[in-house]
Scaffold this motif. Sequence first.
Motif, PDB file in Angstrom:
ATOM      1  N   GLY A  86     -77.129  14.725 -69.594  1.00  0.00           N
ATOM      2  CA  GLY A  86     -77.668  15.816 -70.534  1.00  0.00           C
ATOM      3  C   GLY A  86     -76.528  16.216 -71.808  1.00  0.00           C
ATOM      4  N   TYR A  87     -75.521  15.914 -71.026  1.00  0.00           N
ATOM      5  CA  TYR A  87     -74.230  16.498 -72.280  1.00  0.00           C
ATOM      6  C   TYR A  87     -73.798  15.275 -72.960  1.00  0.00           C
ATOM      7  CZ  TYR A  87     -69.263  16.444 -73.541  1.00  0.00           C
ATOM      8  OH  TYR A  87     -68.131  16.580 -74.115  1.00  0.00           O
ATOM      9  N   LEU A  88     -74.112  14.255 -72.218  1.00  0.00           N
ATOM     10  CA  LEU A  88     -73.927  12.735 -73.194  1.00  0.00           C
ATOM     11  C   LEU A  88     -74.862  12.597 -74.312  1.00  0.00           C
ATOM     12  CD1 LEU A  88     -73.165  10.062 -70.592  1.00  0.00           C
ATOM     13  CD2 LEU A  88     -71.401  11.120 -72.115  1.00  0.00           C
ATOM     14  N   ILE A  89     -75.945  13.060 -74.070  1.00  0.00           N
ATOM     15  CA  ILE A  89     -77.172  13.234 -75.035  1.00  0.00           C
ATOM     16  C   ILE A  89     -76.822  14.162 -76.275  1.00  0.00           C
ATOM     17  CG2 ILE A  89     -79.630  13.254 -75.785  1.00  0.00           C
ATOM     18  CD1 ILE A  89     -78.779  10.708 -74.753  1.00  0.00           C
ATOM     19  N   ALA A  90     -76.655  15.412 -75.748  1.00  0.00           N
ATOM     20  CA  ALA A  90     -76.691  16.674 -76.601  1.00  0.00           C
ATOM     21  C   ALA A  90     -75.401  16.597 -77.365  1.00  0.00           C
ATOM     22  CB  ALA A  90     -76.879  17.955 -75.558  1.00  0.00           C
ATOM     23  N   VAL A  91     -74.162  16.386 -76.708  1.00  0.00           N
ATOM     24  CA  VAL A  91     -73.072  16.809 -77.485  1.00  0.00           C
ATOM     25  C   VAL A  91     -72.761  15.482 -78.523  1.00  0.00           C
ATOM     26  CG1 VAL A  91     -70.740  17.130 -77.554  1.00  0.00           C
ATOM     27  CG2 VAL A  91     -72.269  18.610 -76.216  1.00  0.00           C
ATOM     28  N   PRO A  92     -72.180  14.427 -77.994  1.00  0.00           N
ATOM     29  CA  PRO A  92     -71.866  13.120 -78.671  1.00  0.00           C
ATOM     30  C   PRO A  92     -73.004  12.648 -79.596  1.00  0.00           C
ATOM     31  CG  PRO A  92     -71.147  12.834 -76.685  1.00  0.00           C
ATOM     32  CD  PRO A  92     -72.384  13.996 -76.291  1.00  0.00           C
ATOM     33  N   LEU A  93     -74.292  12.329 -78.995  1.00  0.00           N
ATOM     34  CA  LEU A  93     -75.358  11.717 -79.746  1.00  0.00           C
ATOM     35  C   LEU A  93     -76.109  12.632 -80.521  1.00  0.00           C
ATOM     36  CD1 LEU A  93     -76.563   9.012 -79.361  1.00  0.00           C
ATOM     37  CD2 LEU A  93     -78.353  10.012 -78.434  1.00  0.00           C
ATOM     38  N   ILE A  94     -76.575  13.735 -80.297  1.00  0.00           N
ATOM     39  CA  ILE A  94     -77.112  14.654 -81.225  1.00  0.00           C
ATOM     40  C   ILE A  94     -76.371  15.415 -82.106  1.00  0.00           C
ATOM     41  CG2 ILE A  94     -78.851  16.737 -81.366  1.00  0.00           C
ATOM     42  CD1 ILE A  94     -80.234  15.466 -78.899  1.00  0.00           C
ATOM     43  N   GLY A  95     -75.068  15.805 -81.572  1.00  0.00           N
ATOM     44  CA  GLY A  95     -73.973  16.604 -82.468  1.00  0.00           C
ATOM     45  C   GLY A  95     -74.077  18.023 -81.985  1.00  0.00           C
ATOM     46  N   ILE A  96     -74.679  18.494 -80.956  1.00  0.00           N
ATOM     47  CA  ILE A  96     -74.511  20.102 -80.599  1.00  0.00           C
ATOM     48  C   ILE A  96     -73.199  20.179 -80.169  1.00  0.00           C
ATOM     49  CG2 ILE A  96     -75.486  22.006 -78.981  1.00  0.00           C
ATOM     50  CD1 ILE A  96     -78.103  20.080 -78.823  1.00  0.00           C
ATOM     51  N   ASP A  97     -72.848  21.563 -80.760  1.00  0.00           N
ATOM     52  CA  ASP A  97     -71.257  21.811 -80.530  1.00  0.00           C
ATOM     53  C   ASP A  97     -71.069  21.968 -79.198  1.00  0.00           C
ATOM     54  OD1 ASP A  97     -68.945  22.957 -81.696  1.00  0.00           O
ATOM     55  OD2 ASP A  97     -69.241  24.572 -80.210  1.00  0.00           O
ATOM     56  N   ASN A  98     -69.910  21.435 -78.754  1.00  0.00           N
ATOM     57  CA  ASN A  98     -69.565  21.483 -77.092  1.00  0.00           C
ATOM     58  C   ASN A  98     -69.651  22.940 -76.452  1.00  0.00           C
ATOM     59  OD1 ASN A  98     -68.610  20.329 -74.753  1.00  0.00           O
ATOM     60  ND2 ASN A  98     -66.669  20.768 -75.591  1.00  0.00           N
ATOM     61  N   GLY A  99     -69.035  23.750 -77.233  1.00  0.00           N
ATOM     62  CA  GLY A  99     -68.994  25.112 -76.783  1.00  0.00           C
ATOM     63  C   GLY A  99     -70.223  25.796 -76.702  1.00  0.00           C
ATOM     64  N   ILE A 100     -71.083  25.541 -77.561  1.00  0.00           N
ATOM     65  CA  ILE A 100     -72.540  26.074 -77.719  1.00  0.00           C
ATOM     66  C   ILE A 100     -73.107  25.563 -76.479  1.00  0.00           C
ATOM     67  CG2 ILE A 100     -74.588  26.209 -78.732  1.00  0.00           C
ATOM     68  CD1 ILE A 100     -73.223  26.685 -81.239  1.00  0.00           C
ATOM     69  N   PHE A 101     -73.027  24.277 -76.247  1.00  0.00           N
ATOM     70  CA  PHE A 101     -73.708  23.750 -75.012  1.00  0.00           C
ATOM     71  C   PHE A 101     -73.212  24.335 -73.623  1.00  0.00           C
ATOM     72  CE2 PHE A 101     -73.977  20.402 -71.800  1.00  0.00           C
ATOM     73  CZ  PHE A 101     -75.482  19.559 -71.945  1.00  0.00           C
ATOM     74  N   TRP A 102     -72.169  24.263 -73.488  1.00  0.00           N
ATOM     75  CA  TRP A 102     -71.475  24.892 -72.167  1.00  0.00           C
ATOM     76  C   TRP A 102     -72.089  26.558 -72.150  1.00  0.00           C
ATOM     77  CZ3 TRP A 102     -71.333  21.627 -68.357  1.00  0.00           C
ATOM     78  CH2 TRP A 102     -70.882  20.397 -68.759  1.00  0.00           C
ATOM     79  N   GLY A 103     -71.690  27.134 -73.332  1.00  0.00           N
ATOM     80  CA  GLY A 103     -72.023  28.563 -73.220  1.00  0.00           C
ATOM     81  C   GLY A 103     -73.222  29.258 -72.975  1.00  0.00           C
ATOM     82  N   GLN A 104     -74.276  28.263 -73.731  1.00  0.00           N
ATOM     83  CA  GLN A 104     -75.455  28.604 -73.520  1.00  0.00           C
ATOM     84  C   GLN A 104     -76.066  28.333 -72.052  1.00  0.00           C
ATOM     85  OE1 GLN A 104     -78.732  28.787 -75.496  1.00  0.00           O
ATOM     86  NE2 GLN A 104     -77.898  29.316 -77.501  1.00  0.00           N
TER      87      GLN A 104
END
Lengths: 259, 156
Positions: free
Chosen positions: A168-186
């Motif tokens: 999920g991280y691979l899709i969300a952060v490098p591909l879609i461009g969601i911020d790394n900190g927001i992804f893990w923080g949320q």
Amino acid sequence: MNFFAWLGRITLRSLARLGFAARFMGFLLTQSGTSFRRFHLTIREMYFTGVMSLVIIGVSALFVGMVLGLQMYEVLKRFGSGDGVGTVVALSLLRELGPVLAALLFASRAGSAITAEIGLMKATEQLRAMEMMAVEPVARVVAPRFWAGVFSMPLLAALFNVVGIFGGYLIAVPLIGIDNGIFWGQMQANVDFHYDLVNGGIKSLVFGIAVSLIAVFEGYDAQPTAEGVSAATTRTVVTSSVVILMLDFVLTALMFQGN
Amino acid sequence: MNRSTIDIWVGIFVAAGIAAVIFLALRVSSPSSFTSDDGISVIARFDNIGGLKLNAPVKSSGVVVGRVADIRFDPKRYQAEVTILLFKGIDFSKDSSADILTAGLLGEQYVGLETGGDEAMLKNGDTISITSSALVLEQLISKFMLDKAAETKASQ
């Protein structure tokens, strides 16, 4: 009348099998001492059930996580909360998909192998030979396989969760461009240790017990013929899958009552 | 297969599994259900709590300082009695005020705490007397409609 006779027959037969399975479980537990005293027997079986399942678990989890990431982002974006994709991926994996899919894969990868192995040992009269040498086959062959499955399942489910979240991280952060900190923080803010992680762990433990018991029971109970072993292997996969999904509903209803 | 090779592989498998559990515990989840954290619990009564739920956050200046530990109906006052558990080491003055607020337009409801000027601090079991209820959207809309109607009548 024929119908009622048929219904009565299958009811009685399945009840008898259920009773036999319960008594078999009891006997298995009384014979479990050997699998802990001679722990290398259990370790050997953990190699075949746990370690050999790692590749299929890892690859499946990666793709499940990536699909979840893509699909959930697609839906969440419509409500303007695409940042929550990490939360949704982690929650669906920890609560449901991790334990259930890992157990289904485990049943078809390791459960079928256990059944086939024990069934073939029975068909070639290896179990009978052990009895002749005053070695209890349930203690020497069945119990270590059962305990190896019980130990492996929660570990496999935890690894499934981690690899899935990484997908999920691979899709969300490098591909879609969601911020790394927001992804893990949320994710961390919305996933609860007790409510989500521990409950998911309990699920995988219950599935591990159920799948391992079905696998060793079907093998031990198989008709000692080539045909019987193949039928038992099929029954293991079918019964385990149905039991996993039904148990999952029961456990979910007990754990998550939506308060 | 050699016995020691099997041992090593199973060891790696178990270590990886335990590492996965630790990762999930530390990076993915948060231990928010520590309700028995030895902070102090105070009571606030509201006319209407709206959609406030158990374990909802209690925030001050936007920072979580506690949790909603219990929600009850007080049958004598006909009010909702909310027990708030404040985290250890955070003190609020005795004349603090509690509001029920909403995160975003339609988001989760939480309790907002604002400290007052009193020198004395809230102690375990105290009651927060200055409270304001939740904003209920329907009431807000009907109030707005009535005001509008009154306005147009007056201007005619």
